[in-house]
Scaffold this active site. Structure first.
Site, PDB file in Angstrom:
ATOM      1  N   ASN A   1     121.717   3.461 -57.312  1.00 52.21           N
ATOM      2  CA  ASN A   1     123.048   3.347 -57.915  1.00 52.21           C
ATOM      3  C   ASN A   1     122.855   3.083 -59.406  1.00 52.21           C
ATOM      4  O   ASN A   1     122.524   1.971 -59.804  1.00 52.21           O
ATOM      5  CB  ASN A   1     123.820   2.201 -57.232  1.00 52.21           C
ATOM      6  CG  ASN A   1     125.203   2.020 -57.843  1.00 52.21           C
ATOM      7  OD1 ASN A   1     125.618   2.793 -58.711  1.00 52.21           O
ATOM      8  ND2 ASN A   1     125.909   0.993 -57.395  1.00 52.21           N
TER       9      ASN A   1
ATOM     10  N   LYS B   1     125.096   3.102 -61.624  1.00 55.99           N
ATOM     11  CA  LYS B   1     126.278   2.432 -62.199  1.00 55.99           C
ATOM     12  C   LYS B   1     126.693   3.118 -63.506  1.00 55.99           C
ATOM     13  O   LYS B   1     126.558   4.332 -63.626  1.00 55.99           O
ATOM     14  CB  LYS B   1     125.977   0.933 -62.377  1.00 55.99           C
ATOM     15  CG  LYS B   1     125.450   0.298 -61.076  1.00 55.99           C
ATOM     16  CD  LYS B   1     125.463  -1.203 -61.072  1.00 55.99           C
ATOM     17  CE  LYS B   1     124.963  -1.709 -59.721  1.00 55.99           C
ATOM     18  NZ  LYS B   1     125.078  -3.152 -59.560  1.00 55.99           N
TER      19      LYS B   1
ATOM     20  N   HIS C   1     132.260  -0.413 -53.470  1.00 52.96           N
ATOM     21  CA  HIS C   1     131.284  -1.299 -54.124  1.00 52.96           C
ATOM     22  C   HIS C   1     132.025  -2.522 -54.671  1.00 52.96           C
ATOM     23  O   HIS C   1     133.159  -2.405 -55.139  1.00 52.96           O
ATOM     24  CB  HIS C   1     130.569  -0.545 -55.254  1.00 52.96           C
ATOM     25  CG  HIS C   1     129.369  -1.287 -55.761  1.00 52.96           C
ATOM     26  ND1 HIS C   1     129.481  -2.364 -56.618  1.00 52.96           N
ATOM     27  CD2 HIS C   1     128.048  -1.137 -55.501  1.00 52.96           C
ATOM     28  CE1 HIS C   1     128.250  -2.831 -56.856  1.00 52.96           C
ATOM     29  NE2 HIS C   1     127.370  -2.107 -56.190  1.00 52.96           N
TER      30      HIS C   1
ATOM     31  N   GLU D   1     131.830  -4.020 -57.338  1.00 52.08           N
ATOM     32  CA  GLU D   1     132.281  -3.888 -58.733  1.00 52.08           C
ATOM     33  C   GLU D   1     133.594  -3.102 -58.806  1.00 52.08           C
ATOM     34  O   GLU D   1     134.423  -3.352 -59.674  1.00 52.08           O
ATOM     35  CB  GLU D   1     131.168  -3.233 -59.571  1.00 52.08           C
ATOM     36  CG  GLU D   1     130.018  -4.219 -59.790  1.00 52.08           C
ATOM     37  CD  GLU D   1     128.638  -3.585 -59.938  1.00 52.08           C
ATOM     38  OE1 GLU D   1     128.552  -2.370 -60.153  1.00 52.08           O
ATOM     39  OE2 GLU D   1     127.638  -4.328 -59.814  1.00 52.08           O
TER      40      GLU D   1
ATOM     41  N   GLU E   1     126.075  -5.632 -49.172  1.00 52.55           N
ATOM     42  CA  GLU E   1     125.718  -6.103 -50.509  1.00 52.55           C
ATOM     43  C   GLU E   1     126.412  -7.437 -50.780  1.00 52.55           C
ATOM     44  O   GLU E   1     127.582  -7.454 -51.205  1.00 52.55           O
ATOM     45  CB  GLU E   1     126.183  -5.091 -51.572  1.00 52.55           C
ATOM     46  CG  GLU E   1     125.528  -3.751 -51.501  1.00 52.55           C
ATOM     47  CD  GLU E   1     125.494  -3.051 -52.862  1.00 52.55           C
ATOM     48  OE1 GLU E   1     124.503  -2.374 -53.138  1.00 52.55           O
ATOM     49  OE2 GLU E   1     126.437  -3.219 -53.656  1.00 52.55           O
TER      50      GLU E   1
ATOM     51  N   GLY F   1     122.520  -8.211 -59.117  1.00 49.29           N
ATOM     52  CA  GLY F   1     122.212  -8.620 -60.489  1.00 49.29           C
ATOM     53  C   GLY F   1     121.625 -10.021 -60.545  1.00 49.29           C
ATOM     54  O   GLY F   1     121.703 -10.693 -61.576  1.00 49.29           O
TER      55      GLY F   1
ATOM     56  N   SER G   1     119.474  -6.875 -55.845  1.00 56.34           N
ATOM     57  CA  SER G   1     118.215  -7.305 -56.459  1.00 56.34           C
ATOM     58  C   SER G   1     116.968  -6.793 -55.731  1.00 56.34           C
ATOM     59  O   SER G   1     115.960  -7.500 -55.654  1.00 56.34           O
ATOM     60  CB  SER G   1     118.185  -8.839 -56.609  1.00 56.34           C
ATOM     61  OG  SER G   1     119.294  -9.260 -57.373  1.00 56.34           O
TER      62      SER G   1
HETATM   63  P1  13P Z   1     120.959  -4.686 -58.425  1.00 53.96           P
HETATM   64  O1  13P Z   1     119.838  -4.012 -57.678  1.00 53.96           O
HETATM   65  O2  13P Z   1     120.886  -4.467 -59.909  1.00 53.96           O
HETATM   66  O3  13P Z   1     121.116  -6.122 -58.034  1.00 53.96           O
HETATM   67  O4  13P Z   1     122.320  -3.932 -57.974  1.00 53.96           O
HETATM   68  C1  13P Z   1     122.560  -3.757 -56.624  1.00 53.96           C
HETATM   69  C2  13P Z   1     123.725  -2.879 -56.432  1.00 53.96           C
HETATM   70  O5  13P Z   1     124.840  -3.199 -56.819  1.00 53.96           O
HETATM   71  C3  13P Z   1     123.505  -1.595 -55.736  1.00 53.96           C
HETATM   72  O6  13P Z   1     124.684  -0.939 -55.415  1.00 53.96           O
END
Ligand code: 13P
Length: 263
Positions: A10, A12, A95, A97, A167, A173, A213
Site C-alpha cells: 500500500n 498510500k 482502510h 485512513e 489492521e 505507522g 508496521s
Molecule cells: P505501515 O506498514 O506503514 O505501518 O502501514 C500499514 C498500512 O496501513 C497498510 O495498509
C-alpha cells in the site's frame, strides 16, 4: 485448505509517477516469481494506467486504494470501480485512513465493497480497532460491526473471493507490529464472524491479511499465525529491498508449510 499467500504494497499518497515507475522497475528486477506468493501493488490512481502497461502481470497485480460506490454520474472528483475495472484486480476498501480522514462510514464501506464486487474487482476489506477502542475492550464489537456491515450485500460466492485485512489502527505507522497473540485472537474472531455469516466453506476459502508496521524480520512470526495468509505493507513497501525481503520471507513460510504437510 491451501490458500495462496498474498502480499500487498500500500503505497498510500506517496511516490510521483516517476518514482512509482522506478520502484516498480527495481522490484521487477529483484523480485522472483514465486507461485505460492501473489504480490499486489497499490499505487495512487494516477499511476494505475501507466503501471498496468509496465508491470510483468505474472509477477504483480494492481490494486486501487479506494473507489466510489456509484458506477458513473455527476460526482466531481470521484473515480468509480467501473472506470478501473480493466486496470486493477483488487481494491483496498475501508482502510482506517479512509475511515478517519474521509469519513468513510460503515455503510459507505459496505457500498464500496458491493460496487467493487459488481465490477469484478476483488475487495481487500480493511478492519481494525483504534487504541481507545482496544483500551475500552471494544475490539470484538468494532470488528463485528465493521465486518457484518461491510459484507451485508454479498452472497457467499462473493464473500469467498474477498480478502480481509486486519489492521489495528494503533499498529499502523508504529515502531513494531501488534504482538502475535493479539493478531491471533483478532484473526480467529474475524474468521468466526465470517463462519457465522457464511459457513465454513466460505470462511476457509477467504484470505486474511495482517497490516501494521510489517518489516522483513516480522514476516515469519506473523505469517505463521493460524489463519493469517499474508500482509498489507505500508512503509516497508516503498523500499524495494525491504519489500523484496518480505516477499521472499513469505515464500519461505509457504515452503515450510508445504514441507509440514508432506511430513
Ligand atoms: P505501515 O506498514 O506503514 O505501518 O502501514 C500499514 C498500512 O496501513 C497498510 O495498509
Amino acid at each position: 485448505m491451501n490458500r495462496r499467500k498474498l502480499i500487498v504494497a500500500n503505497w498510500k499518497m506517496y511516490l510521483s509517477l516517476h518514482e512509482a515507475s522506478l520502484l516498480t522497475n527495481r522490484l521487477d528486477k529483484h523480485v522472483e516469481l514465486h507461485h505460492d506468493v501473489e504480490v499486489v501493488l497499490s499505487p495512487n490512481y494516477l499511476c494505475l494506467q501507466p503501471l498496468s502497461q509496465e508491470i510483468d502481470h505474472r509477477k504483480f497485480k494492481l490494486a486501487a486504494q479506494d473507489g466510489y460506490f456509484v458506477d458513473e454520474g455527476a460526482y466531481t472528483g470521484a473515480i468509480s470501480f467501473n472506470q478501473m475495472r480493466d486496470l486493477v484486480s483488487y481494491a483496498i476498501i475501508g482502510h482506517s485512513e479512509r475511515r478517519r480522514y474521509f469519513n468513510d462510514s460503515l455503510e459507505v464501506v459496505r457500498d464500496k465493497v458491493a460496487a467493487a464486487v459488481r465490477n469484478r474487482i476483488t475487495p481487500i476489506l480493511c478492519v481494525g480497532e483504534t487504541k481507545e477502542e482496544r483500551a475500552q475492550k471494544e475490539t470484538k464489537q468494532v470488528l463485528h460491526d465493521q465486518i457484518v456491515t461491510a459484507l451485508s450485500n454479498l452472497t457467499s460466492d462473493d464473500a469467498e473471493n474477498l480478502v480481509l485485512g486486519y489492521e489495528p489502527v494503533w499498529a499502523i505507522g508504529a515502531d513494531e507490529p501488534a504482538k502475535p497473540d493479539q493478531i491471533e485472537s483478532a484473526i480467529s474472531w474475524i474468521r468466526y464472524q465470517v463462519r457465522e455469516l457464511y459457513g465454513e466453506k466460505t470462511e476457509s476459502s477467504m484470505r486474511l491479511l495482517y497490516g501494521g508496521s510489517d518489516e522483513p524480520e516480522f514476516v515469519k512470526s506473523i505469517m505463521s499465525i493460524d489463519g493469517v495468509d499474508g500482509l498489507l505493507v505500508g512503509r516497508a513497501s516503498l523500499n524495494y529491498e525491504r519489500f523484496k525481503d518480505i516477499i521472499n520471507n513469505a515464500h519461505l513460510v509457504a515452503l515450510e508449510e508445504d514441507k509440514g504437510k508432506e511430513a
